[in-house]
Write a protein that holds these residues in place. Structure first.
Motif, PDB file in Angstrom:
ATOM      1  N   UNK A  48       0.820  -1.214   0.000  1.00 17.70           N
ATOM      2  CA  UNK A  48       0.000   0.000   0.000  1.00 17.70           C
ATOM      3  C   UNK A  48       0.852   1.261   0.000  1.00 17.70           C
ATOM      4  N   UNK A  49       2.150   1.108  -0.201  1.00 12.35           N
ATOM      5  CA  UNK A  49       3.074   2.235  -0.349  1.00 12.35           C
ATOM      6  C   UNK A  49       4.201   1.757  -1.255  1.00 12.35           C
ATOM      7  N   UNK A  50       5.023   2.664  -1.713  1.00 13.50           N
ATOM      8  CA  UNK A  50       6.136   2.266  -2.556  1.00 13.50           C
ATOM      9  C   UNK A  50       7.051   1.305  -1.801  1.00 13.50           C
ATOM     10  N   UNK A  51       7.393   0.206  -2.462  1.00 13.11           N
ATOM     11  CA  UNK A  51       8.247  -0.813  -1.845  1.00 13.11           C
ATOM     12  C   UNK A  51       9.241  -1.318  -2.872  1.00 13.11           C
ATOM     13  N   UNK A  52      10.528  -1.147  -2.562  1.00 12.99           N
ATOM     14  CA  UNK A  52      11.572  -1.604  -3.460  1.00 12.99           C
ATOM     15  C   UNK A  52      11.836  -3.088  -3.300  1.00 12.99           C
ATOM     16  N   UNK A  53      11.835  -3.801  -4.398  1.00 10.19           N
ATOM     17  CA  UNK A  53      12.091  -5.246  -4.367  1.00 10.19           C
ATOM     18  C   UNK A  53      13.554  -5.526  -4.702  1.00 10.19           C
ATOM     19  N   UNK A  54      13.974  -5.135  -5.898  1.00 12.03           N
ATOM     20  CA  UNK A  54      15.393  -5.142  -6.269  1.00 12.03           C
ATOM     21  C   UNK A  54      15.650  -3.866  -7.047  1.00 12.03           C
ATOM     22  N   UNK A  55      16.582  -3.046  -6.587  1.00 12.71           N
ATOM     23  CA  UNK A  55      16.838  -1.789  -7.278  1.00 12.71           C
ATOM     24  C   UNK A  55      18.269  -1.343  -7.063  1.00 12.71           C
ATOM     25  N   UNK A  56      18.768  -0.577  -8.011  1.00 13.73           N
ATOM     26  CA  UNK A  56      20.156  -0.122  -8.008  1.00 13.73           C
ATOM     27  C   UNK A  56      20.207   1.401  -7.978  1.00 13.73           C
ATOM     28  N   UNK A  57      20.903   1.937  -6.982  1.00 12.12           N
ATOM     29  CA  UNK A  57      21.243   3.359  -6.893  1.00 12.12           C
ATOM     30  C   UNK A  57      20.033   4.275  -6.696  1.00 12.12           C
ATOM     31  N   UNK A  58      19.087   3.847  -5.862  1.00 10.67           N
ATOM     32  CA  UNK A  58      17.914   4.689  -5.598  1.00 10.67           C
ATOM     33  C   UNK A  58      18.316   6.021  -4.967  1.00 10.67           C
ATOM     34  N   UNK A  59      19.406   6.040  -4.225  1.00  9.61           N
ATOM     35  CA  UNK A  59      19.835   7.248  -3.532  1.00  9.61           C
ATOM     36  C   UNK A  59      20.726   8.148  -4.378  1.00  9.61           C
ATOM     37  N   UNK A  92      18.627   5.790 -11.374  1.00  7.45           N
ATOM     38  CA  UNK A  92      18.491   4.449 -10.820  1.00  7.45           C
ATOM     39  C   UNK A  92      17.595   3.580 -11.714  1.00  7.45           C
ATOM     40  N   UNK A  93      17.519   2.294 -11.350  1.00  8.68           N
ATOM     41  CA  UNK A  93      16.587   1.381 -12.032  1.00  8.68           C
ATOM     42  C   UNK A  93      16.210   0.274 -11.059  1.00  8.68           C
TER      43      UNK A  93
END
Length: 262
Positions: free
Chosen positions: A112-123, A127-128
């Motif tokens: 019910x909110x944004x949830x990262x599963x697998x991601x690179x360089x969000x900060x 990113x992707x």
């Protein structure tokens, strides 16, 4: 005696032919594989040097369907569970590059909110990666494009593909196209690779669920290769580790044992 030897020769030839056909058909899927994390009991990269570690409420558990997997608790904040793999240049991609990300994922509860599963360089943009958005839809993140809504407590095989030559991004869910039409994006940020959360927004993009068999390729997988990407745990020991005896043992045990033993 000669007849018996001839029969044994025929059997041996057939077995080696089967093995040869299997390995030749498997060769394509491992091409361009730059990182593969089985997530059985560690965050070890089985094809490269991209080893990671668990943090917060992350642990390995026995799953009834997939054996040992990574489970993350979804806790918001810096102590939330995740696995972190340090940045490496070959896990980052320019807008002119093709790449693919394959993962098995099960949400214990839809966030019910944004949830990262697998991601690179969000900060550290650009990113992707794969998220669930606030409406619980699959999202190919970066230049966000959205897909279907999964069910909780059900495994899905999801593959994200950036096809620079075809000038599109698309995703597959359980071997079927789910998202299509997004343009290629720059995905070259120097931040770490996260599994089970995202390094953003006060650590608010945490995922509550299970993750298994994460693989990253430096090429666009074709539609016919998508099913093999989901079974790479079976292919890798033969193709990249040279363990012919592994395949031999499974052939002797029968076709049912060619798939993953759980």
């Amino acid at each position: 005696m000669m007849k018996r030897n001839f029969s044994l020769l025929k059997i041996s030839f057939c077995l080696f032919l089967i093995i040869g056909l299997m390995t030749s058909s498997m060769a394509d899927i491992t091409e361009g594989l730059v990182g593969y994390w089985p997530l059985d009991d560690s965050v070890k990269d089985e094809v490269g040097k991209h080893d990671g570690k668990l943090e917060g409420g992350a642990k390995f558990v026995k799953d009834a369907d997939r054996g040992q997997v990574l489970e993350v608790d979804g806790a918001i904040g810096p102590k939330g569970g995740k696995a972190i793999v340090p940045h490496a240049d070959d896990l980052s991609f320019a807008i002119k590059d093709s790449y693919s990300l394959s993962v098995w994922v099960k949400a214990i509860a839809l966030p019910g909110h944004w949830a990262g599963i697998v991601n690179k360089s969000r900060d550290q943009a650009p990113h992707y990666g794969l998220w669930l958005d606030g409406s619980n839809r699959w999202c190919f993140g970066g230049g966000n494009i959205f897909g279907s809504t999964p069910k909780a407590k059900q495994w899905y095989h999801v593959v994200l593909v950036q096809d620079a030559k075809g000038k599109e991004r698309l995703s597959y869910v359980d071997n079927q196209i789910d998202i299509k039409g997004g343009s290629p994006i720059e995905s070259s940020g120097p931040g770490d690779l996260w599994m089970g959360g995202a390094n953003c927004c006060g650590f608010g993009e945490q995922f509550h669920g299970r993750i298994d068999d994460v693989a990253i390729f430096n090429r666009a997988l074709s539609e016919k290769e998508i099913p093999d990407a989901g079974e790479i745990v079976q292919i890798l020991p033969v193709q990249l580790k040279g363990k012919l005896t592994t395949t031999w043992a499974r052939i002797r045990q029968g076709p049912a044992n060619l798939r993953r033993q759980e």
